[in-house]
Design a protein around this motif. Structure first.
Motif, mmCIF file in Angstrom:
data_model
loop_
_atom_site.group_PDB
_atom_site.id
_atom_site.type_symbol
_atom_site.label_atom_id
_atom_site.label_comp_id
_atom_site.label_asym_id
_atom_site.label_seq_id
_atom_site.Cartn_x
_atom_site.Cartn_y
_atom_site.Cartn_z
ATOM 1 N N VAL A 53 173.236 36.016 87.892
ATOM 2 C CA VAL A 53 172.097 35.101 88.068
ATOM 3 C C VAL A 53 170.960 35.819 88.794
ATOM 4 O O VAL A 53 169.793 35.695 88.425
ATOM 5 N N MET A 54 171.307 36.584 89.825
ATOM 6 C CA MET A 54 170.290 37.313 90.593
ATOM 7 C C MET A 54 169.590 38.351 89.717
ATOM 8 O O MET A 54 168.384 38.566 89.846
ATOM 9 N N HIS A 55 170.319 38.958 88.801
ATOM 10 C CA HIS A 55 169.709 39.908 87.864
ATOM 11 C C HIS A 55 168.744 39.170 86.944
ATOM 12 O O HIS A 55 167.610 39.617 86.730
ATOM 13 N N THR A 56 169.154 38.031 86.437
ATOM 14 C CA THR A 56 168.301 37.225 85.557
ATOM 15 C C THR A 56 167.030 36.773 86.277
ATOM 16 O O THR A 56 165.950 36.760 85.693
ATOM 17 N N LYS A 57 167.153 36.427 87.556
ATOM 18 C CA LYS A 57 166.003 35.980 88.353
ATOM 19 C C LYS A 57 165.079 37.125 88.759
ATOM 20 O O LYS A 57 163.989 36.894 89.248
ATOM 21 N N GLY A 58 165.542 38.362 88.596
ATOM 22 C CA GLY A 58 164.725 39.509 88.978
ATOM 23 C C GLY A 58 164.960 39.995 90.393
ATOM 24 O O GLY A 58 164.209 40.824 90.893
ATOM 25 N N LEU A 59 166.006 39.504 91.043
ATOM 26 C CA LEU A 59 166.324 39.949 92.404
ATOM 27 C C LEU A 59 167.109 41.256 92.403
ATOM 28 O O LEU A 59 167.069 42.008 93.375
ATOM 29 N N LEU A 60 167.849 41.505 91.322
ATOM 30 C CA LEU A 60 168.672 42.710 91.222
ATOM 31 C C LEU A 60 168.364 43.476 89.945
ATOM 32 O O LEU A 60 168.043 42.882 88.920
ATOM 33 N N ALA A 61 168.506 44.787 90.040
ATOM 34 C CA ALA A 61 168.494 45.638 88.856
ATOM 35 C C ALA A 61 169.949 45.865 88.468
ATOM 36 O O ALA A 61 170.833 45.848 89.329
ATOM 37 N N ARG A 62 170.195 46.081 87.171
ATOM 38 C CA ARG A 62 171.565 46.305 86.720
ATOM 39 C C ARG A 62 171.603 47.538 85.830
ATOM 40 O O ARG A 62 170.896 47.611 84.826
ATOM 41 N N ASP A 63 172.424 48.500 86.217
ATOM 42 C CA ASP A 63 172.627 49.704 85.432
ATOM 43 C C ASP A 63 173.828 49.452 84.522
ATOM 44 O O ASP A 63 174.950 49.288 84.995
ATOM 45 N N GLU A 64 173.568 49.428 83.224
ATOM 46 C CA GLU A 64 174.609 49.113 82.252
ATOM 47 C C GLU A 64 175.145 50.355 81.552
ATOM 48 O O GLU A 64 175.805 50.258 80.521
ATOM 49 N N ASN A 65 174.878 51.538 82.092
ATOM 50 C CA ASN A 65 175.300 52.787 81.455
ATOM 51 C C ASN A 65 176.792 53.060 81.587
ATOM 52 O O ASN A 65 177.321 53.911 80.878
ATOM 53 N N GLN A 66 177.456 52.390 82.498
ATOM 54 C CA GLN A 66 178.897 52.569 82.670
ATOM 55 C C GLN A 66 179.593 51.265 82.307
ATOM 56 O O GLN A 66 178.955 50.221 82.200
ATOM 57 N N ARG A 67 180.893 51.342 82.139
ATOM 58 C CA ARG A 67 181.643 50.134 81.775
ATOM 59 C C ARG A 67 181.453 49.042 82.831
ATOM 60 O O ARG A 67 181.193 47.891 82.505
ATOM 61 N N ALA A 68 181.595 49.412 84.094
ATOM 62 C CA ALA A 68 181.348 48.464 85.191
ATOM 63 C C ALA A 68 179.876 48.562 85.568
ATOM 64 O O ALA A 68 179.400 49.627 85.963
ATOM 65 N N HIS A 69 179.153 47.478 85.398
ATOM 66 C CA HIS A 69 177.728 47.479 85.702
ATOM 67 C C HIS A 69 177.499 47.689 87.193
ATOM 68 O O HIS A 69 178.247 47.190 88.029
#
Length: 126
Positions: A53-69
């Protein structure tokens, strides 16, 4: 070009931010492990959902390059604190920083060591 600041975090989101500031960029599993130290009732699914939710709201960045974000705060800790402090001063202290500081000093929210640090800062300003 104007950029809008991320929305104000909720209390639960602030807890996740606090953990991420201490950990640095981390997986949901790492954040969950850190959360368990103070909240043994916190389950993994709740942590994961909050981070999403925090990623969707723009509070967090998410690195999806690995299996575990990997999640990381978008704003620096000081920036978030300053924004929240400004709001608190306006709402609770009628815009007076002095009233906030006096309330903190009188209310027992400042340790003797913190008092000394504040005094040293004030002495340095003179």
């Amino acid at each position: 070009m104007t950029t809008t600041a991320p929305p104000k975090p909720t209390a639960s989101e602030l807890e996740m931010l606090r953990l991420l500031y201490a950990l640095g960029p981390a997986t949901a599993k790492q954040v969950h492990a850190a959360a368990l130290e103070t909240r043994p009732d916190m389950n993994y699914a709740t942590v994961l959902r909050l981070l999403q939710v925090m990623h969707t709201k723009g509070l967090l960045a998410r690195d999806e390059n690995q299996r575990a974000h990997i999640y990381a705060p978008v704003q620096e800790q000081e920036s978030v604190q300053t924004s929240l402090l400004k709001e608190l001063i306006q709402k609770a202290f009628s815009g007076s920083g002095k009233a906030l500081v006096l309330a903190a000093l009188r209310g027992g929210h400042v340790t003797p060591q913190e008092r000394q640090e504040i005094q040293d800062l004030l002495d340095k300003e003179d």
